[in-house]
Design an enzyme around this catalytic site. Structure first.
Site, PDB file in Angstrom:
ATOM      1  N   LYS A   1       0.844  -1.193   0.000  1.00 28.79           N
ATOM      2  CA  LYS A   1       0.000   0.000   0.000  1.00 28.79           C
ATOM      3  C   LYS A   1       0.874   1.236   0.000  1.00 28.79           C
ATOM      4  O   LYS A   1       1.851   1.301   0.764  1.00 28.79           O
ATOM      5  CB  LYS A   1      -0.814  -0.015   1.318  1.00 28.79           C
ATOM      6  CG  LYS A   1      -1.744   1.147   1.486  1.00 28.79           C
ATOM      7  CD  LYS A   1      -3.100   0.831   0.938  1.00 28.79           C
ATOM      8  CE  LYS A   1      -4.005   2.025   0.821  1.00 28.79           C
ATOM      9  NZ  LYS A   1      -3.808   2.794  -0.409  1.00 28.79           N
TER      10      LYS A   1
ATOM     11  N   LYS B   1       5.148   1.734   8.808  1.00 28.80           N
ATOM     12  CA  LYS B   1       3.942   2.417   9.302  1.00 28.80           C
ATOM     13  C   LYS B   1       2.746   1.464   9.356  1.00 28.80           C
ATOM     14  O   LYS B   1       2.020   1.411  10.357  1.00 28.80           O
ATOM     15  CB  LYS B   1       3.635   3.599   8.367  1.00 28.80           C
ATOM     16  CG  LYS B   1       2.660   4.594   8.920  1.00 28.80           C
ATOM     17  CD  LYS B   1       2.393   5.709   7.920  1.00 28.80           C
ATOM     18  CE  LYS B   1       3.630   6.512   7.588  1.00 28.80           C
ATOM     19  NZ  LYS B   1       3.343   7.654   6.703  1.00 28.80           N
TER      20      LYS B   1
ATOM     21  N   LYS C   1       5.353   2.364  -2.836  1.00 29.38           N
ATOM     22  CA  LYS C   1       5.285   3.764  -3.268  1.00 29.38           C
ATOM     23  C   LYS C   1       5.531   3.793  -4.767  1.00 29.38           C
ATOM     24  O   LYS C   1       6.194   2.905  -5.312  1.00 29.38           O
ATOM     25  CB  LYS C   1       6.368   4.594  -2.563  1.00 29.38           C
ATOM     26  CG  LYS C   1       6.013   6.065  -2.467  1.00 29.38           C
ATOM     27  CD  LYS C   1       5.054   6.312  -1.321  1.00 29.38           C
ATOM     28  CE  LYS C   1       4.622   7.750  -1.232  1.00 29.38           C
ATOM     29  NZ  LYS C   1       3.848   7.984   0.013  1.00 29.38           N
TER      30      LYS C   1
ATOM     31  N   THR D   1      -5.424  11.979   8.798  1.00 27.38           N
ATOM     32  CA  THR D   1      -4.035  12.085   9.255  1.00 27.38           C
ATOM     33  C   THR D   1      -3.970  12.979  10.497  1.00 27.38           C
ATOM     34  O   THR D   1      -3.355  12.623  11.508  1.00 27.38           O
ATOM     35  CB  THR D   1      -3.149  12.654   8.125  1.00 27.38           C
ATOM     36  OG1 THR D   1      -3.274  11.766   7.009  1.00 27.38           O
ATOM     37  CG2 THR D   1      -1.704  12.751   8.535  1.00 27.38           C
TER      38      THR D   1
ATOM     39  N   ASN E   1      -3.035  20.306   4.395  1.00 31.13           N
ATOM     40  CA  ASN E   1      -4.046  19.380   4.905  1.00 31.13           C
ATOM     41  C   ASN E   1      -3.688  18.875   6.305  1.00 31.13           C
ATOM     42  O   ASN E   1      -4.451  19.066   7.260  1.00 31.13           O
ATOM     43  CB  ASN E   1      -4.213  18.213   3.916  1.00 31.13           C
ATOM     44  CG  ASN E   1      -5.130  17.132   4.466  1.00 31.13           C
ATOM     45  OD1 ASN E   1      -4.717  16.330   5.297  1.00 31.13           O
ATOM     46  ND2 ASN E   1      -6.375  17.108   4.048  1.00 31.13           N
TER      47      ASN E   1
ATOM     48  N   SER F   1      -7.353   4.883   4.936  1.00 30.47           N
ATOM     49  CA  SER F   1      -7.269   4.301   3.586  1.00 30.47           C
ATOM     50  C   SER F   1      -7.598   2.813   3.655  1.00 30.47           C
ATOM     51  O   SER F   1      -8.279   2.273   2.784  1.00 30.47           O
ATOM     52  CB  SER F   1      -5.859   4.462   3.008  1.00 30.47           C
ATOM     53  OG  SER F   1      -5.707   5.751   2.489  1.00 30.47           O
TER      54      SER F   1
HETATM   55  P1  NAD Z   1      -0.225  19.886   1.606  1.00 28.75           P
HETATM   56  O1  NAD Z   1       0.303  20.123   0.247  1.00 28.75           O
HETATM   57  O2  NAD Z   1      -1.692  19.942   1.853  1.00 28.75           O
HETATM   58  O3  NAD Z   1       0.456  20.928   2.632  1.00 28.75           O
HETATM   59  C1  NAD Z   1       1.805  21.194   2.695  1.00 28.75           C
HETATM   60  C2  NAD Z   1       1.965  22.607   3.239  1.00 28.75           C
HETATM   61  O4  NAD Z   1       3.346  22.854   3.505  1.00 28.75           O
HETATM   62  C3  NAD Z   1       1.513  23.697   2.271  1.00 28.75           C
HETATM   63  O5  NAD Z   1       0.707  24.630   2.950  1.00 28.75           O
HETATM   64  C4  NAD Z   1       2.819  24.354   1.814  1.00 28.75           C
HETATM   65  O6  NAD Z   1       2.659  25.738   1.537  1.00 28.75           O
HETATM   66  C5  NAD Z   1       3.659  24.148   3.044  1.00 28.75           C
HETATM   67  N1  NAD Z   1       5.095  24.225   2.777  1.00 28.75           N
HETATM   68  C6  NAD Z   1       5.799  23.767   1.711  1.00 28.75           C
HETATM   69  N2  NAD Z   1       7.094  24.077   1.845  1.00 28.75           N
HETATM   70  C7  NAD Z   1       7.218  24.730   3.023  1.00 28.75           C
HETATM   71  C8  NAD Z   1       8.309  25.291   3.722  1.00 28.75           C
HETATM   72  N3  NAD Z   1       9.555  25.250   3.228  1.00 28.75           N
HETATM   73  N4  NAD Z   1       8.064  25.889   4.906  1.00 28.75           N
HETATM   74  C9  NAD Z   1       6.834  25.934   5.416  1.00 28.75           C
HETATM   75  N5  NAD Z   1       5.759  25.432   4.795  1.00 28.75           N
HETATM   76  C10 NAD Z   1       5.951  24.840   3.608  1.00 28.75           C
HETATM   77  O7  NAD Z   1       0.390  18.486   2.057  1.00 28.75           O
HETATM   78  P2  NAD Z   1      -0.121  17.510   3.214  1.00 28.75           P
HETATM   79  O8  NAD Z   1      -0.972  16.462   2.629  1.00 28.75           O
HETATM   80  O9  NAD Z   1      -0.609  18.305   4.373  1.00 28.75           O
HETATM   81  O10 NAD Z   1       1.271  16.794   3.577  1.00 28.75           O
HETATM   82  C11 NAD Z   1       2.244  17.435   4.413  1.00 28.75           C
HETATM   83  C12 NAD Z   1       3.216  16.394   4.910  1.00 28.75           C
HETATM   84  O11 NAD Z   1       2.482  15.391   5.632  1.00 28.75           O
HETATM   85  C13 NAD Z   1       3.985  15.619   3.822  1.00 28.75           C
HETATM   86  O12 NAD Z   1       5.265  15.280   4.319  1.00 28.75           O
HETATM   87  C14 NAD Z   1       3.168  14.368   3.637  1.00 28.75           C
HETATM   88  O13 NAD Z   1       3.940  13.298   3.127  1.00 28.75           O
HETATM   89  C15 NAD Z   1       2.762  14.119   5.083  1.00 28.75           C
HETATM   90  N6  NAD Z   1       1.592  13.235   5.179  1.00 28.75           N
HETATM   91  C16 NAD Z   1       0.369  13.657   4.763  1.00 28.75           C
HETATM   92  C17 NAD Z   1      -0.704  12.781   4.847  1.00 28.75           C
HETATM   93  C18 NAD Z   1      -2.083  13.205   4.407  1.00 28.75           C
HETATM   94  O14 NAD Z   1      -3.001  12.392   4.530  1.00 28.75           O
HETATM   95  N7  NAD Z   1      -2.274  14.430   3.960  1.00 28.75           N
HETATM   96  C19 NAD Z   1      -0.525  11.480   5.350  1.00 28.75           C
HETATM   97  C20 NAD Z   1       0.743  11.086   5.794  1.00 28.75           C
HETATM   98  C21 NAD Z   1       1.807  11.992   5.699  1.00 28.75           C
END
Ligand code: NAD
Length: 417
Positions: A69, A93, A105, A189, A220, A348
């Protein structure tokens, strides 16, 4: 540290846990390389009539616990080492969360920002066709990742269903509700992360009422984490995104910040006491720091100045191994990514179960089941943290994950005890 160094980070984390666990070298060998990496070339007709050949790959890291996954990333810098690292993290995880999945992935080297919607659709359909021999609801289940969203998942699901001649919603997760998505997936998350913070606060005797929170990356995961922690009584004192950061020691409203981000694409213009840089934000005096943006943000240099008591990793791999060591020496507790952000893959998994049953749950049921899994995972990690003298919370999380993988490998006869 370059992005491809992520794989070295995974190997270092595996090494640390293996040492504390005195892990059988054969099991370590099986966990330090992927089971398979499948490389594909995808010819796609562009809007100008020409054909471009895109390179894609899918890494299935380990499937001892069940079908693999993991997300699919569309990005110009997709490379094999990074995909392998992300697939390995998914393996640990899923094992830690106790769900019956292995880790995978995928990625396609492309720049979605420069592609039309039609080109993206043809690329998405082409990629799923190319990897169709190795994916499927009982084999490997893709999901969204960087620059892939529910629209891309809809194209994957539709193309695969047409190829097989049977509607197959269980092929992917992160779908829109109308074609088999799950209630509660969008906030899963952050909701899962909030449960780990609540449990950590109980375990560490920390009062969340008025506890100050700083969030790096108000997307998010970051914005919903802020909202849920605010609901527990925490005070959000600083947040940022790629455009800049805002700080107010008196607290800011998480929902107003979300609304502003929605309207303007950034939190930068929120009325606050002070605008702050990324470095200033990470080293602010606060109770809880949530890195929720990218990998490798808390470096050794930053770690030396971090003043938070608790770091909760919403992002994957935000802390470098050197920083980890410094944080441990300073007595700062880190709830590691494979625990803190496991709520996403957990819901998921619920989406996939609902697809296979063709029977759908209310949001309350999803949230309740998520809470049970997150609390159980936290407790197992905290127990291992207390049991092994040389383990910080990250090593403890790996220990729990590796022990389950090891049991399955021994039971299936992949290794002898
Ligand atoms: P997203 O794109 O919704 O949000 C990312 C945010 O980070 C954006 O607001 C962006 O402007 C900001 N950002 C980017 N570069 C930056 C920087 N240098 N300094 C400060 N802010 C910055 O992405 P997301 O889904 O929220 O994912 C964020 C992290 O969480 C990633 O590492 C992702 O792998 C991890 N993650 C997300 C989920 C999920 O379900 N959304 C699940 C597991 C892990």
């Amino acid at each position: 540290m370059s992005k491809s160094d992520c794989y070295e980070v995974v190997l270092k984390q595996l090494d640390d846990a293996a040492r504390v666990l005195n892990l059988d070298p054969k099991i370590k060998e099986l966990l330090q390389e992927p089971m398979r990496t499948f490389k594909v070339s995808i010819p796609v007709r562009l809007d100008d009539g020409s054909i471009n050949i895109f390179k894609g790959l899918r890494c299935q890291y380990n499937d001892v616990l069940g079908p693999t996954k993991g997300g699919v990333r569309f990005h110009p810098q997709v490379n094999e080492d990074e995909v392998k690292a992300l697939a390995a993290w998914m393996t640990f995880k899923c094992s830690l969360a106790g769900i019956p999945y292995g880790g995978a992935k995928g990625g396609v080297e492309c720049n979605p920002k420069e592609m039309s919607e039609g080109e993206l659709e043809r690329l998405s359909r082409g990629f799923i066709e190319a990897i169709a021999p190795i994916v499927g609801p009982q084999k490997d289940i893709p999901a969204p990742d960087v620059y892939t969203d529910e629209k891309v998942m809809s194209w994957f699901m539709d193309q695969y269903s047409k190829m097989k001649g049977v509607n197959t919603p269980g092929l992917v997760t992160g779908k829109p509700l109308v074609i088999g998505g799950s209630c509660g997936r969008h906030t899963a998350t952050a909701r899962g992360l909030m449960y780990t913070v609540r449990e950590a606060a109980n375990a560490l005797d920390m009062d969340l009422e008025g506890a100050t929170v700083v969030v790096q990356g108000y997307g998010n995961a970051g914005s919903y984490s802020a909202k849920f922690l605010q609901e527990l009584g925490c005070k959000i004192i600083a947040v940022n995104d790629s455009c800049g950061g805002v700080y107010n020691p008196e607290g800011m409203d998480a929902v107003e910040l979300m609304e502003l981000k929605e309207q303007e694409g950034s939190v930068c213009n929120y009325s606050c006491k002070e605008r702050i840089s990324n470095e200033e934000l990470l080293t602010l005096d606060c109770d809880i720091l949530i890195p929720a943006a990218l990998e490798n943000q808390i470096t050794a240099e930053v770690a030396r100045d971090v003043k938070a008591n608790l770091i909760v990793e919403a992002a994957n791999g935000p802390t470098t191994p050197e920083a980890d060591k410094i944080l441990s020496e300073k007595g700062i507790i880190v709830i590691p990514d494979i625990l803190a952000n496991a709520g996403g893959v957990t819901v998921s998994y619920f989406e996939w179960v609902q697809n296979l049953y063709n029977y759908y749950w209310e949001k309350e049921e999803v949230d309740k089941k998520l809470e049970k899994i997150m609390v159980s995972a936290f407790n197992k990690v905290y127990e291992a943290y207390n049991k092994y003298e040389d383990a910080n919370m990250r090593i403890a999380a790996y220990i729990v994950a590796i022990e389950r993988l090891k049991d399955a490998m021994v039971t299936r006869g992949w290794v002898v005890e």
